[in-house]
Design a protein around this motif. Structure first.
Motif, PDB file in Angstrom:
ATOM      1  N   SER A   1      45.745  39.225  46.846  1.00  0.00           N
ATOM      2  CA  SER A   1      44.454  38.727  47.338  1.00  0.00           C
ATOM      3  C   SER A   1      44.576  37.286  47.811  1.00  0.00           C
ATOM      4  O   SER A   1      43.895  36.879  48.753  1.00  0.00           O
TER       5      SER A   1
ATOM      6  N   ASN B   1      43.353  43.165  50.138  1.00  0.00           N
ATOM      7  CA  ASN B   1      42.395  43.568  49.116  1.00  0.00           C
ATOM      8  C   ASN B   1      42.990  44.617  48.187  1.00  0.00           C
ATOM      9  O   ASN B   1      44.124  45.061  48.377  1.00  0.00           O
ATOM     10  N   GLU B   2      42.215  44.991  47.194  1.00  0.00           N
ATOM     11  CA  GLU B   2      42.686  45.922  46.166  1.00  0.00           C
ATOM     12  C   GLU B   2      42.938  47.320  46.728  1.00  0.00           C
ATOM     13  O   GLU B   2      43.672  48.103  46.159  1.00  0.00           O
ATOM     14  N   ARG B   3      42.340  47.637  47.862  1.00  0.00           N
ATOM     15  CA  ARG B   3      42.435  48.992  48.424  1.00  0.00           C
ATOM     16  C   ARG B   3      43.893  49.389  48.691  1.00  0.00           C
ATOM     17  O   ARG B   3      44.269  50.548  48.503  1.00  0.00           O
TER      18      ARG B   3
ATOM     19  N   GLU C   1      37.685  44.638  38.845  1.00  0.00           N
ATOM     20  CA  GLU C   1      37.897  43.291  39.407  1.00  0.00           C
ATOM     21  C   GLU C   1      37.029  43.085  40.639  1.00  0.00           C
ATOM     22  O   GLU C   1      36.540  41.994  40.882  1.00  0.00           O
ATOM     23  N   LYS C   2      36.886  44.148  41.402  1.00  0.00           N
ATOM     24  CA  LYS C   2      36.131  44.073  42.648  1.00  0.00           C
ATOM     25  C   LYS C   2      34.650  43.820  42.367  1.00  0.00           C
ATOM     26  O   LYS C   2      33.974  43.142  43.129  1.00  0.00           O
ATOM     27  N   ASN C   3      34.147  44.378  41.290  1.00  0.00           N
ATOM     28  CA  ASN C   3      32.703  44.274  40.968  1.00  0.00           C
ATOM     29  C   ASN C   3      32.364  43.059  40.156  1.00  0.00           C
ATOM     30  O   ASN C   3      32.981  42.253  39.728  1.00  0.00           O
TER      31      ASN C   3
ATOM     32  N   TYR D   1      47.399  42.184  42.084  1.00  0.00           N
ATOM     33  CA  TYR D   1      46.159  42.026  42.840  1.00  0.00           C
ATOM     34  C   TYR D   1      45.900  40.546  43.146  1.00  0.00           C
ATOM     35  O   TYR D   1      45.570  40.190  44.280  1.00  0.00           O
TER      36      TYR D   1
ATOM     37  N   LEU E   1      39.171  48.306  40.359  1.00  0.00           N
ATOM     38  CA  LEU E   1      37.775  48.539  40.730  1.00  0.00           C
ATOM     39  C   LEU E   1      36.843  47.624  39.939  1.00  0.00           C
ATOM     40  O   LEU E   1      35.854  47.139  40.474  1.00  0.00           O
TER      41      LEU E   1
END
Length: 120
Positions: A72, A77-79, A118-120, A68, A116
């Motif tokens: 990035s 992105n992580e998606r 990491e995203k938040n 990731y 998920l």
């Protein structure tokens, strides 16, 4: 089916699925994109095997976070990783014994959860 032919079948199918789902990838990257996607998934499978051999799903989660961070930094992105992992789960079930599949599935799910988080 031997282990290598099973792995080759998984790699062929995951590349096909991704490029069918996202035709713009082929327009953008062509055959080289398919080659790279296959190589990326070979790495995913190699790290899943390493985690399995060590009986430690955290090894795969660590790989996922590293991946990731690498992607990035290149504007992705992580998606894209989550989508790839979600596609791998049913393919793995088709080509491997249940015990190993269940471990790989846990690793992939934990990887998704870590992304998920990491995203938040």
């Amino acid at each position: 089916m031997n282990q290598q032919s099973g792995k080759d079948a998984i790699l062929d199918k995951i590349v096909e699925e991704i490029f069918n789902a996202y035709p713009s990838l082929y327009e953008r990257y062509g055959e080289n994109g398919k080659k790279r996607t296959r190589e990326d998934n070979q790495h995913h499978l190699d790290y899943l095997q390493t985690a399995y051999d060590a009986d430690d799903s955290k090894l795969f989660v660590g790989y996922t976070i590293w991946l990731y961070e690498l992607l990035s930094a290149r504007g992705m992105n992580e998606r894209i990783i989550i989508d790839n992992y979600e596609r791998l789960i049913p393919l793995l079930e088709e080509y491997m014994d249940q015990g190993k599949y269940l471990f790989f599935k846990v690793c992939l799910e934990e990887g998704i959860e870590a992304l998920l988080a990491e995203k938040n």
